[in-house]
Design a protein around this motif. Structure first.
Motif, PDB file in Angstrom:
ATOM      1  N   VAL A   1      -6.551   3.167  66.924  1.00  0.00           N
ATOM      2  CA  VAL A   1      -5.600   3.170  65.810  1.00  0.00           C
ATOM      3  C   VAL A   1      -6.040   2.209  64.710  1.00  0.00           C
ATOM      4  O   VAL A   1      -5.269   1.880  63.815  1.00  0.00           O
ATOM      5  N   THR A   2      -7.292   1.754  64.766  1.00  0.00           N
ATOM      6  CA  THR A   2      -7.821   0.795  63.803  1.00  0.00           C
ATOM      7  C   THR A   2      -9.056   1.391  63.152  1.00  0.00           C
ATOM      8  O   THR A   2      -9.906   1.963  63.832  1.00  0.00           O
TER       9      THR A   2
ATOM     10  N   ASP B   1      -0.429  -2.996  65.255  1.00  0.00           N
ATOM     11  CA  ASP B   1      -1.415  -2.219  66.005  1.00  0.00           C
ATOM     12  C   ASP B   1      -0.811  -1.660  67.295  1.00  0.00           C
ATOM     13  O   ASP B   1      -1.019  -0.489  67.628  1.00  0.00           O
TER      14      ASP B   1
ATOM     15  N   ARG C   1      -0.915   5.665  61.107  1.00  0.00           N
ATOM     16  CA  ARG C   1      -0.776   4.214  60.949  1.00  0.00           C
ATOM     17  C   ARG C   1      -0.275   3.877  59.547  1.00  0.00           C
ATOM     18  O   ARG C   1       0.650   3.075  59.370  1.00  0.00           O
ATOM     19  N   THR C   2      -0.875   4.501  58.545  1.00  0.00           N
ATOM     20  CA  THR C   2      -0.473   4.256  57.159  1.00  0.00           C
ATOM     21  C   THR C   2       0.981   4.648  56.931  1.00  0.00           C
ATOM     22  O   THR C   2       1.749   3.929  56.281  1.00  0.00           O
TER      23      THR C   2
ATOM     24  N   VAL D   1       1.763   1.182  66.554  1.00  0.00           N
ATOM     25  CA  VAL D   1       1.076   2.434  66.204  1.00  0.00           C
ATOM     26  C   VAL D   1       0.469   3.058  67.459  1.00  0.00           C
ATOM     27  O   VAL D   1       0.571   4.275  67.682  1.00  0.00           O
TER      28      VAL D   1
ATOM     29  N   ASN E   1      -4.628   9.579  63.730  1.00  0.00           N
ATOM     30  CA  ASN E   1      -4.086   8.270  64.106  1.00  0.00           C
ATOM     31  C   ASN E   1      -4.080   7.307  62.926  1.00  0.00           C
ATOM     32  O   ASN E   1      -3.114   6.565  62.711  1.00  0.00           O
ATOM     33  N   ILE E   2      -5.176   7.302  62.172  1.00  0.00           N
ATOM     34  CA  ILE E   2      -5.268   6.378  61.037  1.00  0.00           C
ATOM     35  C   ILE E   2      -4.268   6.766  59.952  1.00  0.00           C
ATOM     36  O   ILE E   2      -3.629   5.908  59.331  1.00  0.00           O
TER      37      ILE E   2
END
Length: 639
Positions: free
Chosen positions: A600-601, A585, A145-146, A588, A141-142
């Protein structure tokens, strides 16, 4: 060879068979298969299977390693036997036979598992977030996100936007929430504010002569916990454009965000032409200004069918309140008493007296209706036969040779149907387009007071009946928001959305129209029931700006003091401009299929706005307080 690795744990393929390589990573898990030790070695990129043979010099060390130890492995790449190939792994056709293993870092007993995806207490996960982030789903997930943010930047550049950074230490601004204040050491007794959004700065950028601005902006709001927003801080794709009208902003950003969704939708359909739904229409159809359009249910006003009817509760409400209406929530496939009773119980759990309903089913005509052509049920059955014939003809089916004789009729069941009678019940069914096995639920009163509950009933029915198409991204624009709303607590009008937006009709509307009827050039983008972007055309005329704030109780002097930079700038040639901000946020979260923004954070706070990992917020030291000319006053304890 490099001290730690020649390849990553995702790189090795059959083409490297026979090569001597070096990997480093975390021990994902260890398995003992009859003397052979298998170690799944994991790094940021993937997993490679390590084999430690008892004859290998590495075996003695391999016996000691445990989950999440960090090790370096030297060995020879070998092809797996065909029956042991793992097609779910990128490296599933090979394994690395270890010749040497070095322990780079041992790990204590883990406070939470990393292997697999267990449901673990959130406070433990946040306290040991560095371990939680090693879990496969959260790690992916991270990374996603990027990549999503990079895609946003790329697409914004392609349509002519330039990225500019705005200050983090700024002045307080009315964005709808409390500011985080930062005391100034150099100017005792004064405070900076962390930006709730770069609103004033991005407008000043337009006044400064730059044309298309954007940034991935951090925003800070000292809000009480909310399910749909992270406490403390969040990120948004912030943008502004000069010399534009509302259609220009929507037309520019729709393909950008549609493209972002399509790039990461994993094959799910994405709305191609976003419908533009006026706020008032959204409230009446969906009971929400952020409707989930995957749910096909659309509410309708059915007041006329109840006015003067035998259902005295609704008839009385309509007669006694000129603002009252009856709304129907049609529920296809919901036509069973059991489901209707469940919806009624749910409504009572929501603090409502109940939820009236009708459901439709075929009933046998009573004996007297067979011979009496004027019997209301016989007439209903005959009309339904004709309607069915027209429907089949429109569908291209062959016309019947002989008209069938009616023996059954499609009738409504439930207390409401019994009280309003056959004709009114049939008229409701026809208006709502319902048939056998369907139901409708009803809410009555002043829509301003019940629309949220009606919208919740729509959502509940759609989910309970599995009507929601969860395999697509349904996007739309909500437009024509009210400029003002009534503040019941303070008994005055207040801004309903963004105070810096342009009212439709400009200053003429502010001076000549009923305030609560004024619309704004404001718009939201909604996806699957979430507001993912919000914006507006800005009020760039100083006198219009002053008039708008005067109507909510702020005089010219206060406007000049609180928004001096923007007000002064508007005196020196401000271009018409507008923009929006999209919630990174939430976008994502939707794209990766998460149900919680903390998924997602990287390092979120908990719902109490506390950072369990870094133990923040924490008390300041006496020295720090003295330097800031501050004193902490303890809360008084009740006697």
């Amino acid at each position: 060879m490099h001290r730690y690795r020649s390849h990553t744990c995702a790189q090795l393929r059959k083409s490297e068979v026979g090569q001597a390589v070096r990997l480093s990573g975390w021990v994902h898990r260890v398995r003992d298969h009859g003397g052979l030790l298998f170690i799944d070695l994991r790094d940021h990129y993937g997993i490679t299977q390590i084999v430690a043979d008892p004859d290998s010099p590495a075996f003695k060390v391999a016996e000691t390693v445990r989950g999440e130890w960090v090790i370096r492995v030297d060995g020879e790449v070998k092809a797996r036997a065909p029956e042991t190939v793992n097609k779910t792994m990128a490296t599933g056709e090979i394994e690395l036979y270890a010749s040497e293993i070095e322990v780079l870092s041992a790990a204590k007993e883990l406070p939470l598992p990393v292997f697999g995806e267990p449901d673990y207490p959130e406070d433990i996960r946040l306290k040991y977030r560095f371990l939680d982030l090693r879990r496969d789903t959260l790690h992916r997930n991270i990374v996603a996100r990027t990549k999503i943010i990079a895609e946003m930047r790329k697409r914004m550049g392609e349509v002519g936007f330039t990225e500019f950074s705005t200050p983090i230490l700024t002045a307080s601004s009315p964005e709808g929430a409390r500011d985080f204040l930062v005391p100034s050491r150099i100017h005792p007794g004064t405070f900076y504010a962390l930006p709730q959004a770069p609103q004033q700065y991005k407008q000043l950028i337009m006044v400064s002569g730059f044309d298309r601005y954007f940034q991935i902006a951090p925003c800070f709001r000292d809000e009480d916990p909310r399910a749909d927003r992270l406490p403390g801080e969040f990120y948004q794709l912030d943008l502004e454009m000069s010399f534009v009208e509302q259609d220009d902003v929507l037309g520019t950003m729709e393909p950008v965000l549609r493209g972002v969704f399509e790039a990461f939708a994993d094959g799910k359909p994405v709305t191609q032409e976003f419908p533009r739904i006026p706020y008032d229409v959204a409230i009446r159809k969906y009971g929400s200004d952020k409707p989930d359009l995957r749910n096909p249910i659309e509410m309708q006003n059915v007041s006329e069918h109840f006015r003067g009817s035998g259902f005295k509760v609704f008839a009385g409400i309509l007669a006694n309140d000129p603002k009252a209406e009856v709304w129907a929530v049609p529920a296809k496939t919901g036509g069973s008493r059991a489901f209707c009773d469940r919806m009624n119980s749910w409504a009572q759990g929501e603090g409502q007296p109940g939820l009236g309903y009708i459901f439709w089913r075929h009933e046998e005509l009573p004996d007297e209706a067979h011979s009496d052509m004027s019997h209301p049920l016989r007439q209903l059955a005959d009309r339904q036969i004709v309607d069915d014939w027209h429907a089949s003809k429109n569908a291209g089916e062959a016309e019947p040779v002989i008209w069938p004789s009616a023996t059954t009729y499609l009738g409504g069941a439930g207390p409401i149907a019994k009280n309003i009678g056959v004709d009114r019940t049939e008229a409701i069914r026809q208006q709502l387009g319902l048939g056998e096995g369907d139901a409708a639920f009803f809410v009555a009163g002043n829509p301003e007071k019940f629309y949220k509950f009606a919208g919740a009933a729509r959502t509940r029915a759609g989910e309970e009946l599995n009507l929601v198409d969860r395999e697509r991204f349904a996007l739309c624009w909500i437009v024509d928001f009210p400029f003002f709303e009534w503040n019941e607590d303070e008994k005055k009008i207040d801004f309903a959305h963004n105070p810096f937006s342009m009212p439709q009709g400009g200053i003429d509307a502010l001076t000549g129209a009923e305030p609560l009827g004024i619309k704004a050039f404001q718009y939201d983008m909604v996806c699957n029931g979430f507001e993912i972007a919000s914006g507006g055309i800005r009020n760039h005329l100083p006198e219009t700006m002053v008039k708008a704030f005067e109507m909510v109780g702020l005089d010219r002097a206060t406007v000049e003091e609180r928004f001096g930079g923007l007000y002064r700038a508007f005196q020196y040639g401000a271009p018409p401009h507008g923009g929006m901000a999209a919630g990174v946020d939430r976008i994502v979260m939707l794209l990766v299929g998460a149900t919680n923004l903390r998924e997602v954070t990287m390092f979120p706070m908990n719902q109490q706005a506390y950072d369990l990992l870094m133990s923040a917020p924490s008390p300041a030291t006496p020295t720090q307080l003295r330097e800031l000319s501050l004193r902490v006053v303890a809360d008084k304890k009740p006697a």
